[in-house]
Design a protein around this motif. Sequence first.
Motif, PDB file in Angstrom:
ATOM      1  N   LEU A 197      -6.050  10.125   0.879  1.00  0.00           N
ATOM      2  CA  LEU A 197      -5.636  11.321   0.157  1.00  0.00           C
ATOM      3  C   LEU A 197      -6.321  11.360  -1.212  1.00  0.00           C
ATOM      4  CD1 LEU A 197      -3.796  13.810   0.164  1.00  0.00           C
ATOM      5  CD2 LEU A 197      -1.984  12.388  -0.788  1.00  0.00           C
ATOM      6  N   GLY A 198      -6.435  10.169  -1.843  1.00  0.00           N
ATOM      7  CA  GLY A 198      -7.115  10.080  -3.138  1.00  0.00           C
ATOM      8  C   GLY A 198      -8.565  10.520  -3.038  1.00  0.00           C
ATOM      9  N   ILE A 199      -9.252  10.044  -2.008  1.00  0.00           N
ATOM     10  CA  ILE A 199     -10.662  10.422  -1.828  1.00  0.00           C
ATOM     11  C   ILE A 199     -10.770  11.942  -1.638  1.00  0.00           C
ATOM     12  CG2 ILE A 199     -12.645  10.247  -0.246  1.00  0.00           C
ATOM     13  CD1 ILE A 199     -11.698   7.326   0.291  1.00  0.00           C
ATOM     14  N   MET A 200      -9.854  12.470  -0.832  1.00  0.00           N
ATOM     15  CA  MET A 200      -9.881  13.918  -0.584  1.00  0.00           C
ATOM     16  C   MET A 200      -9.606  14.709  -1.868  1.00  0.00           C
ATOM     17  SD  MET A 200     -10.718  14.448   2.479  1.00  0.00           S
ATOM     18  CE  MET A 200     -11.715  12.978   2.495  1.00  0.00           C
ATOM     19  N   ILE A 201      -8.696  14.180  -2.672  1.00  0.00           N
ATOM     20  CA  ILE A 201      -8.392  14.853  -3.950  1.00  0.00           C
ATOM     21  C   ILE A 201      -9.640  14.895  -4.833  1.00  0.00           C
ATOM     22  CG2 ILE A 201      -7.136  14.594  -6.140  1.00  0.00           C
ATOM     23  CD1 ILE A 201      -4.708  13.639  -4.505  1.00  0.00           C
ATOM     24  N   ILE A 202     -10.331  13.754  -4.940  1.00  0.00           N
ATOM     25  CA  ILE A 202     -11.514  13.707  -5.808  1.00  0.00           C
ATOM     26  C   ILE A 202     -12.602  14.640  -5.271  1.00  0.00           C
ATOM     27  CG2 ILE A 202     -13.403  12.252  -6.628  1.00  0.00           C
ATOM     28  CD1 ILE A 202     -11.437   9.979  -6.888  1.00  0.00           C
TER      29      ILE A 202
ATOM     30  N   ILE B  12      11.934  -1.218  -3.976  1.00  0.00           N
ATOM     31  CA  ILE B  12      10.863  -1.993  -3.331  1.00  0.00           C
ATOM     32  C   ILE B  12       9.514  -1.306  -3.548  1.00  0.00           C
ATOM     33  CG2 ILE B  12       9.949  -2.708  -1.079  1.00  0.00           C
ATOM     34  CD1 ILE B  12      12.887  -3.214  -0.252  1.00  0.00           C
ATOM     35  N   GLU B  13       9.507   0.007  -3.400  1.00  0.00           N
ATOM     36  CA  GLU B  13       8.249   0.740  -3.572  1.00  0.00           C
ATOM     37  C   GLU B  13       7.742   0.640  -5.009  1.00  0.00           C
ATOM     38  OE1 GLU B  13       6.207   2.798  -1.584  1.00  0.00           O
ATOM     39  OE2 GLU B  13       7.197   1.923   0.154  1.00  0.00           O
ATOM     40  N   PHE B  14       8.670   0.673  -5.959  1.00  0.00           N
ATOM     41  CA  PHE B  14       8.252   0.574  -7.363  1.00  0.00           C
ATOM     42  C   PHE B  14       7.598  -0.782  -7.621  1.00  0.00           C
ATOM     43  CE2 PHE B  14       8.822  -0.504 -11.815  1.00  0.00           C
ATOM     44  CZ  PHE B  14       8.349   0.637 -12.431  1.00  0.00           C
ATOM     45  N   ALA B  15       8.229  -1.822  -7.101  1.00  0.00           N
ATOM     46  CA  ALA B  15       7.653  -3.166  -7.275  1.00  0.00           C
ATOM     47  C   ALA B  15       6.283  -3.233  -6.608  1.00  0.00           C
ATOM     48  CB  ALA B  15       8.593  -4.205  -6.674  1.00  0.00           C
ATOM     49  N   PHE B  16       6.177  -2.618  -5.443  1.00  0.00           N
ATOM     50  CA  PHE B  16       4.892  -2.616  -4.742  1.00  0.00           C
ATOM     51  C   PHE B  16       3.824  -1.903  -5.575  1.00  0.00           C
ATOM     52  CE2 PHE B  16       2.075   0.021  -2.127  1.00  0.00           C
ATOM     53  CZ  PHE B  16       1.343  -0.962  -1.492  1.00  0.00           C
ATOM     54  N   LEU B  17       4.210  -0.794  -6.170  1.00  0.00           N
ATOM     55  CA  LEU B  17       3.237  -0.001  -6.939  1.00  0.00           C
ATOM     56  C   LEU B  17       2.682  -0.785  -8.124  1.00  0.00           C
ATOM     57  CD1 LEU B  17       4.914   3.524  -7.088  1.00  0.00           C
ATOM     58  CD2 LEU B  17       2.955   2.838  -5.738  1.00  0.00           C
ATOM     59  N   MET B  18       3.460  -1.716  -8.661  1.00  0.00           N
ATOM     60  CA  MET B  18       3.004  -2.468  -9.830  1.00  0.00           C
ATOM     61  C   MET B  18       1.787  -3.338  -9.534  1.00  0.00           C
ATOM     62  SD  MET B  18       4.443  -1.715 -12.545  1.00  0.00           S
ATOM     63  CE  MET B  18       3.777  -3.050 -13.520  1.00  0.00           C
ATOM     64  N   GLY B  19       1.676  -3.803  -8.318  1.00  0.00           N
ATOM     65  CA  GLY B  19       0.518  -4.658  -8.038  1.00  0.00           C
ATOM     66  C   GLY B  19      -0.164  -4.330  -6.734  1.00  0.00           C
ATOM     67  N   GLY B  20       0.411  -3.399  -6.016  1.00  0.00           N
ATOM     68  CA  GLY B  20      -0.075  -3.177  -4.655  1.00  0.00           C
ATOM     69  C   GLY B  20      -0.970  -1.977  -4.463  1.00  0.00           C
ATOM     70  N   LEU B  21      -1.314  -1.294  -5.547  1.00  0.00           N
ATOM     71  CA  LEU B  21      -2.160  -0.104  -5.400  1.00  0.00           C
ATOM     72  C   LEU B  21      -3.631  -0.519  -5.343  1.00  0.00           C
ATOM     73  CD1 LEU B  21      -0.560   2.585  -7.708  1.00  0.00           C
ATOM     74  CD2 LEU B  21      -0.461   2.383  -5.243  1.00  0.00           C
ATOM     75  N   VAL B  22      -3.878  -1.511  -4.522  1.00  0.00           N
ATOM     76  CA  VAL B  22      -5.200  -2.130  -4.516  1.00  0.00           C
ATOM     77  C   VAL B  22      -6.301  -1.118  -4.199  1.00  0.00           C
ATOM     78  CG1 VAL B  22      -6.583  -3.823  -3.277  1.00  0.00           C
ATOM     79  CG2 VAL B  22      -4.268  -4.387  -3.950  1.00  0.00           C
ATOM     80  N   VAL B  23      -6.131  -0.392  -3.136  1.00  0.00           N
ATOM     81  CA  VAL B  23      -7.206   0.511  -2.715  1.00  0.00           C
ATOM     82  C   VAL B  23      -7.190   1.794  -3.544  1.00  0.00           C
ATOM     83  CG1 VAL B  23      -8.295   1.621  -0.742  1.00  0.00           C
ATOM     84  CG2 VAL B  23      -6.994  -0.460  -0.405  1.00  0.00           C
ATOM     85  N   THR B  24      -5.994   2.313  -3.801  1.00  0.00           N
ATOM     86  CA  THR B  24      -5.908   3.559  -4.561  1.00  0.00           C
ATOM     87  C   THR B  24      -6.517   3.385  -5.955  1.00  0.00           C
ATOM     88  OG1 THR B  24      -3.903   4.065  -3.357  1.00  0.00           O
ATOM     89  CG2 THR B  24      -4.320   5.372  -5.309  1.00  0.00           C
TER      90      THR B  24
END
Lengths: 323, 538
Positions: A150-155, A254-266
């Motif tokens: 979705l990020g790629i499509m947005i850009i 859980i999602e918030f914690a994931f977002l802190m370090g898990g947005l690897v590809v985004t």
Amino acid sequence: MYKYIVKRILLMFPTLIGAAMLVFFLLRLIPGDVCELRLAGTGLYADPAEIELCRTNLGLNDHIMVQFADFVLGFFILDLGESMWTGKAITFEIGLRFQLSLQVAFMATFVAVIISIPLGVISAVKQDTWIDYVVRTFSIFGIAIPSFWLGIMIILGLLISTQALLGEPWMPPIWYVSPFEDLGANMAQLIWPAVATGYRYSAVATRMTRSALLEVLREDYIRTARAKGLLEKIVINRHALKNSLLPVVTIIGIEFAFLMGGLVVTEQVFNLNGLGKLFVESVLNNDYSMTQALVMIVVTVFVITNFVVDLFYAWLDPRIRYS
Amino acid sequence: MRNVYSKLALSLALGAGFALGAVGTAGPAHAIKKGGILNFVVGSKIPSYDLHRETTFGVIHPIRPFYSLLIRINPDNPSSPTDFICDLCEGAVPKGTDGGKTFTFKIRKGVLFHNGEKLTAADIVATYKKIIFPPEGVPSARKAFFKMVDSVTAPDDFTVVFKLKFPSGSFIPAVATPFNIVVSKQDLDKHGYNWHKKNINGTGAFSFVQHQPGSFVEGKRYDRYHHAGKPYLDGFKAIAAPKMAIRLQAIRGDRAAIEFRGFPPKARDDLVKALGDKITVQESDWNCALFYTPNQGRKPFNDVRVKKALSLAVDRWGGAKYLSRIAIVKTVGGVVFPKHPLAATKAELLKLTGYATDMKANRAQAKKLLAEAGASGLKIDFSNRGVDQPYKVVGTWLVGQWKKIGLEVKQRVQPSGPFYATLRKSKDFDISIDFNCQSVINPIADVTKFLGSAGNNYGSYEDQTLEDIYDKLLRAAKESDQRVLMREFETRALSDQVHMGITLWWYKINPHRSYVKGWKIAPSHYLNQSLDQIWLDK
């Protein structure tokens, strides 16, 4: 309640020590080291003596238990050492990225919450109507579409549409500016990843809100509330929604914690200099000290988030704290 | 490792007298405009600021503009490997005296470090002592390049004298290596040898403003720069962008004007299609070659018939035609950088094993050799690096080529860390992708890669005959003799013993915003990065 909190805090320590052991020894199972990459990875002439000197200087030739003791001790006295790749203090490197990751996590959570709670409620209240189907389709798409795609499509969409409309393609800034420095530039960069990740996040939360609310709406006390002649708005908002939020809060935590370090590809897609990108780079560089520190920070964030969620549970449902 | 350092040191520039042709140029077509900030993207990371100890372009591109060199390649003619000019020295680059064993540099007067301190010969001496004779425990990645240097001294404040142990044509190109930034003696004395890892104080065209690790490095114009009237820019921002897609989109969206390493052909075409004449493309052969290296420590890869079969299967001429459309490789070549006078002509290449154009005959011969060696249908563990350009693209192509002679090839793609561990430590591969990427072009130095004794050779073989040919090549004074010996070396390495197989030489493509003027492509992404020539036409 205090006893409950103390018990939960004490349980954090074995979790952290277990995670430290796992990350330290698993990392060393990965072949290769940072010195090989730095000095031989460019294709230029590589002097084996220089590679060995680099290893000695970084402590990689020390006994593995000495290295482990340094790491664990450093973690508990909050001295994470220096990055093996950059030589800069890990706290400095992480601190730089933390602000960005935290902001994206908050913004994505905000996007998710303002979408998911109303949609989940509407979907439950209007169960099996066309509105429900539209909401469910919307959320299924959110789960199915990876955030990075979705990020790629947005850009690409921004580049193409702005060129068509303005004659010159525009894309979000590719370096971070603090909101306190330039709020406009900051938002221009971060709103897009927040939307891309917030959409997926909201999809999960929407479905959870819907199903939890549907379950609660079938409870006897809801029937009683309606029988008393309460307005449907009050029944939903005051009696049903609060009780259906437990699983939703869990998901959001859980999602918030994931977002802190898990947005690897985004983070890579939007060139965000966040913790996820740092994580990938440190793993690829065999930067043991940085990877260990990052894993431990993510573990700590998860442990603390779970702790906060547990407290929130106890506040929402008195049966938990009394048991 | 026998004698490799000295061979390398001797050879670094013996062959560096030959002009090379870059395909494109971007010289200023009209009056130079001053001002503006150049934003450019960098695809690699900064390990430390100390170029003396680092090897990556990830530190050259953002940090080199803060420093000067004693001599440098001519920024107006960067494709020539012999066109060196003074940077911190005065006049012409000195010729050797005392039978080529003494080089005396006159140092510019009035040069100031960014902290205001005056540059003297003592700073040059301190810099080169750090590079050539570092104290124990202090890394210096290129000290082997200076094995011929006996001493470096400063008889007065503005004279530096290098005394060599033996005459060597490699000395001057080694000095021009872009990693040899000049630092302040006072900084070394006051702060020690590790200070430059985290601090910057140079005499370059730009002074350091800030570095946000993982994000960008920012520099501003140094008004007291020693090249009068330069730099033209007000400043620069080197933006870290590890993903190629981001770097490409950044140029398209004008978040960056240029990327100095290079893009694949498709990216160039996409940019040109989207932006038309707002994009200028510069292209050049690249001083990088992609090899495959059989592990001769394993049977049957020590059998010359098997090695010949592997080379015979590879359609280099066809690959040049088709791979150059999708990858950053293009030119068929031997051991020497293509188009260099020491490089093999096409007629000479065609005589080498695997370079003939009749692929049907080549592959029939390959199958016959495999059968003779009892290696028909051989299973091969092919180790490759997990980087798209050009490793995975060319690696996948190689797998297809070898399958055509009945080999069963399993490609094992690993991230860079494990890939190097496989290549250099465990050596548990049958064949590996391998490469050689140098900055200043010097064929006689660059071909040390083919010597089994070299520290960056991973073929696990010894070949005394090849070593002996190389020794003669080193001592050959005349270019004509060098050429004959180079052919002998090439034939031995690539044709008779086939120690390694060259696939194709890389091809550098730099599409950039057309308003970027004054920068000319060099045959290496390490070269021509002082940024003092660049100006913005907008």
